[in-house]
Scaffold this motif. Structure first.
Motif, PDB file in Angstrom:
ATOM      1  N   PHE A   6       0.839  -1.195   0.000  1.00 52.26           N
ATOM      2  CA  PHE A   6       0.000   0.000   0.000  1.00 52.26           C
ATOM      3  C   PHE A   6       0.881   1.255   0.000  1.00 52.26           C
ATOM      4  O   PHE A   6       0.607   2.219  -0.717  1.00 52.26           O
ATOM      5  CB  PHE A   6      -0.933  -0.023   1.213  1.00 52.26           C
ATOM      6  CG  PHE A   6      -1.955   1.070   1.210  1.00 52.26           C
ATOM      7  CD1 PHE A   6      -2.976   1.087   0.273  1.00 52.26           C
ATOM      8  CD2 PHE A   6      -1.907   2.078   2.156  1.00 52.26           C
ATOM      9  CE1 PHE A   6      -3.932   2.093   0.274  1.00 52.26           C
ATOM     10  CE2 PHE A   6      -2.858   3.079   2.171  1.00 52.26           C
ATOM     11  CZ  PHE A   6      -3.867   3.097   1.227  1.00 52.26           C
ATOM     12  N   GLU A  21      -3.836   6.799  10.231  1.00 50.04           N
ATOM     13  CA  GLU A  21      -4.739   5.907  10.963  1.00 50.04           C
ATOM     14  C   GLU A  21      -4.990   6.440  12.369  1.00 50.04           C
ATOM     15  O   GLU A  21      -6.131   6.468  12.839  1.00 50.04           O
ATOM     16  CB  GLU A  21      -4.157   4.497  11.012  1.00 50.04           C
ATOM     17  CG  GLU A  21      -5.082   3.495  11.665  1.00 50.04           C
ATOM     18  CD  GLU A  21      -4.505   2.090  11.695  1.00 50.04           C
ATOM     19  OE1 GLU A  21      -5.149   1.235  12.335  1.00 50.04           O
ATOM     20  OE2 GLU A  21      -3.434   1.846  11.103  1.00 50.04           O
ATOM     21  N   LEU A  26      -7.668   7.075   8.037  1.00 50.89           N
ATOM     22  CA  LEU A  26      -7.666   5.758   7.391  1.00 50.89           C
ATOM     23  C   LEU A  26      -8.126   4.724   8.403  1.00 50.89           C
ATOM     24  O   LEU A  26      -7.771   4.820   9.577  1.00 50.89           O
ATOM     25  CB  LEU A  26      -6.256   5.382   6.928  1.00 50.89           C
ATOM     26  CG  LEU A  26      -5.770   5.866   5.585  1.00 50.89           C
ATOM     27  CD1 LEU A  26      -4.322   5.447   5.378  1.00 50.89           C
ATOM     28  CD2 LEU A  26      -6.629   5.370   4.459  1.00 50.89           C
ATOM     29  N   PRO A  28      -7.912   0.887   8.088  1.00 54.86           N
ATOM     30  CA  PRO A  28      -7.683  -0.416   7.454  1.00 54.86           C
ATOM     31  C   PRO A  28      -8.237  -1.542   8.324  1.00 54.86           C
ATOM     32  O   PRO A  28      -8.355  -1.403   9.543  1.00 54.86           O
ATOM     33  CB  PRO A  28      -6.158  -0.500   7.364  1.00 54.86           C
ATOM     34  CG  PRO A  28      -5.669   0.377   8.463  1.00 54.86           C
ATOM     35  CD  PRO A  28      -6.679   1.485   8.585  1.00 54.86           C
ATOM     36  N   GLU A  29      -8.597  -2.629   7.673  1.00 55.96           N
ATOM     37  CA  GLU A  29      -9.018  -3.825   8.402  1.00 55.96           C
ATOM     38  C   GLU A  29      -7.780  -4.410   9.095  1.00 55.96           C
ATOM     39  O   GLU A  29      -6.657  -4.162   8.682  1.00 55.96           O
ATOM     40  CB  GLU A  29      -9.609  -4.853   7.433  1.00 55.96           C
ATOM     41  CG  GLU A  29     -10.883  -4.394   6.750  1.00 55.96           C
ATOM     42  CD  GLU A  29     -12.040  -4.254   7.713  1.00 55.96           C
ATOM     43  OE1 GLU A  29     -12.164  -5.093   8.627  1.00 55.96           O
ATOM     44  OE2 GLU A  29     -12.825  -3.299   7.539  1.00 55.96           O
ATOM     45  N   ARG A  36      -2.236  -4.867   9.134  1.00 51.48           N
ATOM     46  CA  ARG A  36      -3.238  -4.012   8.491  1.00 51.48           C
ATOM     47  C   ARG A  36      -3.497  -4.535   7.077  1.00 51.48           C
ATOM     48  O   ARG A  36      -2.576  -4.926   6.386  1.00 51.48           O
ATOM     49  CB  ARG A  36      -2.734  -2.575   8.420  1.00 51.48           C
ATOM     50  CG  ARG A  36      -2.607  -1.896   9.757  1.00 51.48           C
ATOM     51  CD  ARG A  36      -1.802  -0.607   9.608  1.00 51.48           C
ATOM     52  NE  ARG A  36      -1.689   0.114  10.853  1.00 51.48           N
ATOM     53  CZ  ARG A  36      -0.741  -0.095  11.764  1.00 51.48           C
ATOM     54  NH1 ARG A  36       0.175  -1.028  11.568  1.00 51.48           N
ATOM     55  NH2 ARG A  36      -0.699   0.606  12.875  1.00 51.48           N
ATOM     56  N   GLU A  37      -4.749  -4.450   6.671  1.00 51.29           N
ATOM     57  CA  GLU A  37      -5.143  -4.853   5.323  1.00 51.29           C
ATOM     58  C   GLU A  37      -5.903  -3.682   4.705  1.00 51.29           C
ATOM     59  O   GLU A  37      -6.970  -3.297   5.181  1.00 51.29           O
ATOM     60  CB  GLU A  37      -6.027  -6.097   5.373  1.00 51.29           C
ATOM     61  CG  GLU A  37      -6.406  -6.650   4.039  1.00 51.29           C
ATOM     62  CD  GLU A  37      -5.239  -7.312   3.315  1.00 51.29           C
ATOM     63  OE1 GLU A  37      -5.276  -7.314   2.074  1.00 51.29           O
ATOM     64  OE2 GLU A  37      -4.312  -7.821   3.971  1.00 51.29           O
ATOM     65  N   TYR A  38      -5.316  -3.100   3.663  1.00 51.42           N
ATOM     66  CA  TYR A  38      -5.910  -1.947   2.997  1.00 51.42           C
ATOM     67  C   TYR A  38      -6.730  -2.384   1.793  1.00 51.42           C
ATOM     68  O   TYR A  38      -6.348  -3.297   1.072  1.00 51.42           O
ATOM     69  CB  TYR A  38      -4.816  -0.971   2.552  1.00 51.42           C
ATOM     70  CG  TYR A  38      -4.083  -0.341   3.711  1.00 51.42           C
ATOM     71  CD1 TYR A  38      -4.551   0.819   4.306  1.00 51.42           C
ATOM     72  CD2 TYR A  38      -2.926  -0.925   4.225  1.00 51.42           C
ATOM     73  CE1 TYR A  38      -3.887   1.396   5.372  1.00 51.42           C
ATOM     74  CE2 TYR A  38      -2.259  -0.357   5.294  1.00 51.42           C
ATOM     75  CZ  TYR A  38      -2.745   0.797   5.856  1.00 51.42           C
ATOM     76  OH  TYR A  38      -2.094   1.363   6.920  1.00 51.42           O
ATOM     77  N   ASP A  42      -8.923   2.591  -0.399  1.00 54.40           N
ATOM     78  CA  ASP A  42      -8.042   3.360   0.481  1.00 54.40           C
ATOM     79  C   ASP A  42      -6.993   4.139  -0.305  1.00 54.40           C
ATOM     80  O   ASP A  42      -6.479   5.161   0.170  1.00 54.40           O
ATOM     81  CB  ASP A  42      -7.364   2.445   1.503  1.00 54.40           C
ATOM     82  CG  ASP A  42      -8.341   1.884   2.528  1.00 54.40           C
ATOM     83  OD1 ASP A  42      -9.362   2.546   2.814  1.00 54.40           O
ATOM     84  OD2 ASP A  42      -8.075   0.775   3.052  1.00 54.40           O
TER      85      ASP A  42
END
Length: 133
Positions: A6, A21, A26, A28-29, A36-38, A42
């Motif tokens: 990312f 964040e 932001l 992210p999951e 973190r998973e974007y 995003d």
């Protein structure tokens, strides 16, 4: 996508992504491992954050305005006219800051001009050998 990818896609450092964040810009999951998973969306969010920062807005103001902005291609646009007073207020704040900087520059120019016109001679050359840098 994970943070490293990312970061490469957006051109924004991982440290700055973590800051975004922390500021609530932001979200992210999180994987069970904590990574973190974007999402693909995003990327556009970061582009919007960068655009609004470039327009002189603080992250606090961006946090308020970003959810109400739409990506109009090359620029963000307010999703409703109710945002215009906030945007105009920010423009006035920037105008005041510009005015203050121009005034400071004028005062500095006057000091420089007075020094050059008065032919100031250093009483002790060693005392004036230090620079600002």
């Amino acid at each position: 996508m994970r943070m490293g990818e990312f970061s490469r896609r957006t051109g924004v450092s991982q440290r700055l992504l973590r800051y975004y964040e922390e500021q609530g810009l932001l979200k992210p999951e999180r994987r069970p491992s904590g990574y973190r998973e974007y999402a693909e969306g995003d990327v556009a969010t970061v582009r919007g954050i960068r655009m609004l920062l470039g327009a002189g807005l603080s992250t606090a103001v961006i946090a308020e305005l970003l959810p109400c902005m739409v990506d109009a291609g090359r620029i963000l646009a307010p999703a409703c006219s109710g945002m215009l007073p906030d945007l105009r207020r920010e423009r006035e704040r920037i105008d005041e800051a510009v005015s203050g900087l121009l005034s400071a520059r004028d005062r500095l120019d006057a000091i420089i001009d007075a020094t050059a016109q008065d032919g100031v001679v250093d009483p002790d050359p060693d005392a004036c050998a230090t620079g600002l840098a």
